[in-house]
Motif scaffolding. Structure first.
Motif, PDB file in Angstrom:
ATOM      1  N   THR A  59       0.733  -1.238  -0.204  1.00  0.00           N
ATOM      2  CA  THR A  59      -0.033  -0.045  -0.156  1.00  0.00           C
ATOM      3  C   THR A  59       0.866   1.301   0.090  1.00  0.00           C
TER       4      THR A  59
ATOM      5  N   ASP B  11       2.220   1.547  -3.381  1.00  0.00           N
ATOM      6  CA  ASP B  11       1.263   2.275  -4.466  1.00  0.00           C
ATOM      7  C   ASP B  11       0.903   3.479  -3.948  1.00  0.00           C
TER       8      ASP B  11
ATOM      9  N   PRO C 236     -14.030   7.798   8.878  1.00  0.00           N
ATOM     10  CA  PRO C 236     -13.914   8.338   7.625  1.00  0.00           C
ATOM     11  C   PRO C 236     -12.537   8.740   7.454  1.00  0.00           C
TER      12      PRO C 236
ATOM     13  N   GLU D 294      -9.498  -1.271   2.955  1.00  0.00           N
ATOM     14  CA  GLU D 294      -9.239  -1.029   1.598  1.00  0.00           C
ATOM     15  C   GLU D 294      -9.488   0.432   1.373  1.00  0.00           C
ATOM     16  N   TYR D 295     -10.699   0.770   1.877  1.00  0.00           N
ATOM     17  CA  TYR D 295     -10.943   2.271   1.732  1.00  0.00           C
ATOM     18  C   TYR D 295      -9.987   3.313   2.119  1.00  0.00           C
TER      19      TYR D 295
ATOM     20  N   LEU E 138      -7.165   3.182  -0.502  1.00  0.00           N
ATOM     21  CA  LEU E 138      -7.213   3.866  -1.471  1.00  0.00           C
ATOM     22  C   LEU E 138      -7.235   5.406  -1.220  1.00  0.00           C
TER      23      LEU E 138
ATOM     24  N   ILE F 293      -3.570   6.022  -1.931  1.00  0.00           N
ATOM     25  CA  ILE F 293      -3.323   5.800  -3.094  1.00  0.00           C
ATOM     26  C   ILE F 293      -3.740   6.977  -4.266  1.00  0.00           C
ATOM     27  N   SER F 294      -4.844   7.379  -4.078  1.00  0.00           N
ATOM     28  CA  SER F 294      -5.714   8.581  -4.832  1.00  0.00           C
ATOM     29  C   SER F 294      -4.652   9.594  -4.818  1.00  0.00           C
TER      30      SER F 294
ATOM     31  N   LYS G  48      -1.658   9.450  -6.598  1.00  0.00           N
ATOM     32  CA  LYS G  48      -1.769   9.500  -8.112  1.00  0.00           C
ATOM     33  C   LYS G  48      -1.724  10.928  -8.352  1.00  0.00           C
TER      34      LYS G  48
END
Lengths: 495, 495
Positions: free
Chosen positions: B79, B82, B291, B326-327, B330, B333-334, B337
């Protein structure tokens, strides 16, 4: 005299034969092809209503009401160009009858107002300058023009034919004619066939339509909404001929069909969507600054409206100064940049919807004799139908099957919201019901949460996943709500 | 015997001379240069607390409490890779004393727990596999180890030296040592110099620091917060030597200075920021799904933390299964990116702040004898100071001067929010005060609105303008608020 008559008749026939008159067909004709290729237009509501802070007026507002202080139609079209629109659709006359050009047939126009600029000319000139196509909206219903009230209906039809002749002969090519207000008379009383033939004489490739084009039963007015029309050759023209379908402000179903009937024959008809860039549905700009729609919502509505060989016009109205407000223009330009729009490129498409019509179930469904609020509404391709839970306190979850073979990396969710009409009687605010929610997927027998958020999702939530997934089920889980949660669509997309 | 002693002494001296021992300097040494170049790390809180749903425990939780069901340290580091992190900073022992490796010096460790995997080894191995550097957190304060309570303080220092020797000799290269919990003893009682020299012997380029590194007065504990330290050679080491500054969870001022004093000499010290990816400030993951922070906030905090030759670690904790959710993964990772992070590329920078220290005024200021809430707080480069209006009902506006020569195309706004601590005593929710607002600019004497929104702005609002502007003034206009509006920073940026 006979010779002259014959010559005129021949000339008419000649012109008519040139025209792209609607023929029964299962594919678009030349005018429709051009329209589909245009695809994305800027709608401009501007006129006497702008200065009275109203949506509609009754034709009695004095012409002095119209008084833009910094009228700048070049800025409107420059904004359209910067935002990647391919055409501009200008209100030339709304229901109030006030004309945005100097019409010989009325004094209720800009020429008698304090600011005499011919707005139709200014916009059409700017369209030529910036390489955009030019389209016009013209209201059939006219609350000012005296001939409108003449028992001889043809009197007013003649008035319209005269005005449309002015418009089609003075401003260069007009790619589309958008007729509105047909509800005020019987469909047969508007002389639509005369209007259509006149327009086609001037420009065979002009696409013509009347708002609320299609009905359920031939000769009747009642109509199914476009979001539910998923069958070919089931619905009928209300106004014939029309080159495309209109039903402001409805959205089509994603399984939109294009074949419609008239006198037993089937015709191909694309749909043109109309939305406001304003979050509050004001067509004419108001004195108060109102917020614009979210970029994610605009992007998804763009795809929804254009993916299926249909068109979208977005209303971006100038204010009382005669300019589009900067923050409004910026939102349209941001959208165009995000979509990578360019005149020489085809419109971008959304990804593949892998969730369409997949079996769906919910732990809670709002009881209704017609079972209108069942879970299946969330992937039926309609922004009219919706799932609703029974109450706000149940922690409702909705599950849908997916094919594990299908990859996906994007999810869009349209929540149903409670609309509250504001004191002006037109603008609305939308109140979310869901305040906290999560999305889980089932992969190889294991559930995992791929998204969660503890705030309202906005008008259209787009979850962009930085990885692609395969899953056998997807679960939408409401964690907190202030009213029974309700969802129009959950789209699982491979983009 | 003498010869042996001499040889040992010489060996020690040799090692010590090799070490990057902190020297008075106005520029980074080799260890600091490497640290600045790393810049962006993933912090991993994991341990016995994870399974007790608490942030801190007192060292009495039975080892059986620790029982991950699907422990997967490879997934943690994958993770991190990534998401574009350059190093992983792992908790090896928190205040509870539970060790994530098989330590010879205690049985309060993974080796006596139900899941015996050496987590330090697994993470360091995965770092080698994925090309990331490996860093460790080690708590000075130990609520379990018996020698900690020995009146001879050196007993516990020896325990630490033994454990750190295990860590630095068994797991390959360790790039950073993060020491915490110093508040439980006097600074001089921790044997920091011994720890420092031991570590430097094993790895001269390891960067070492103790949380709350810097104080106001030499030998005292009180400290100015990092957000207010804008002067060189004004503040002092609390723990010497330290290669960098820590003050979890504070943010530095944008005008962060690097020179700090010890015994009359000035040393260069970068800062390492610590933030949670969680919106609710939980360091150890909880059973409840909480969150994550918004992407815009994470992006701006990334720039804020790293732009000034400082570092950022983001805490992304695994849950009771032993995997990062996972959330949560992500979101990291977002962010990576979006920032275009890559191991072989320098970290991206924010644009130029054209609003810093520009004169600002507000129509309403919360009365305070120290004038703490004046308008100037919004562009003073500190996320600690803030402007506040007098009340919620005044439509407060705040104006700042800009240089018309400076272009800008981005505005970031950090709103002060009311934090509400949740029943767990640690996690918090932040409640916005501003519900509707707009941004106007003055260009050539004309005000125009370039942004408006009728909803809360989130934890950090980033307005990305699709055009560049020049303006002589910028105005932030509150339209609706539920409490006196208050803003930490409004940054006008040329990106």
């Amino acid at each position: 005299m006979r010779t002259v008559l014959l010559a005129t008749l021949l000339a008419c026939l000649y012109n008519f034969s040139q025209a792209q008159v609607l023929q029964p067909s299962a594919k678009p004709n030349a005018a429709q092809q051009r329209m589909i290729q245009r695809g994305y237009g800027m709608f401009i509501h501007f006129g006497i209503n702008t200065f009275a802070d109203v949506e509609w007026s009754d034709g009695t507002l004095p012409v002095e009401t119209y008084h833009p202080t910094q009228l700048d139609p070049d800025q409107w079209v420059r904004t359209a160009r910067d935002a990647g629109f391919r055409y501009v659709l200008l209100i030339t006359k709304h229901h109030d009858g006030f004309c945005l050009w100097d019409s010989k047939y009325t004094t209720y126009d800009v020429a008698t107002s304090p600011v005499k600029t011919d707005v139709v000319k200014a916009v059409s000139d700017a369209c030529k300058k910036y390489g955009l196509q030019f389209a016009i909206y013209y209201s059939l219903w006219d609350r000012h023009e005296p001939s409108y009230k003449d028992p001889d209906k043809q009197k007013y039809v003649d008035y319209m034919l005269h005005q449309l002749t002015e418009l089609f002969t003075s401003y260069g090519n007009i790619c589309e004619l958008w007729l509105d207000g047909g509800w005020d008379r019987k469909p047969g009383e508007w002389g639509i066939d005369q209007v259509y033939q006149l327009v086609k004489k001037f420009n065979p490739n002009c696409a013509v339509s009347v708002n609320h084009t299609i009905v359920n039963e031939e000769g009747k007015r009642q109509a199914t909404i476009p979001g539910e029309m998923t069958e070919d050759n089931k619905y009928f023209f209300q106004y014939f001929p029309s080159d495309f379908r209109l039903w402001d402000p409805q959205m089509i179903t994603r399984f939109d069909k294009k074949q419609y009937l008239h006198n037993g024959k089937s015709y191909y008809l694309p749909f043109e969507h109309t939305i406001c860039i304003s979050d509050r549905w004001n067509w004419f700009e108001k004195s108060a600054q109102l917020p614009v729609r979210e970029l994610d919502e605009l992007e998804e509505l763009f795809y929804w409206s254009t993916d299926n060989n249909n068109c979208l016009v977005v209303n971006i109205p100038p204010d009382q100064t005669g300019r589009i407000r900067e923050y409004t223009a910026l939102q349209a330009i941001s959208l165009g940049k995000r979509l990578g729009l360019a005149l020489n490129k085809p419109l971008p498409k959304n990804g593949r919807f892998i969730s369409s019509h997949k079996p769906a179930t919910a732990t809670s469904v709002y009881a209704d004799p017609k079972n209108q609020y069942a879970a299946g509404a969330v992937n039926d391709g309609s922004l009219s139908s919706r799932w609703a839970a029974a109450d706000k306190d149940t922690v409702a979850t909705l599950e849908m099957e997916l094919s594990p073979a299908d990859a996906f990396n994007k999810i869009s969710i349209f929540e149903y919201k409670d609309a509250k009409t504001l004191p002006d009687g037109f603008s609305q605010i939308r109140e979310p019901r869901i305040r906290e929610y999560a999305v889980d997927i089932l992969t190889n027998g294991v559930w995992e949460t791929i998204f969660m958020e503890a705030k309202p999702m906005g008008d259209c939530k787009v979850i962009r996943l930085p990885r692609s997934y395969h899953a056998s089920r997807l679960r939408f889980r409401v964690i907190k709500a202030t009213a029974p949660p309700s969802i129009y669509e959950i789209n699982v997309i491979d983009k």
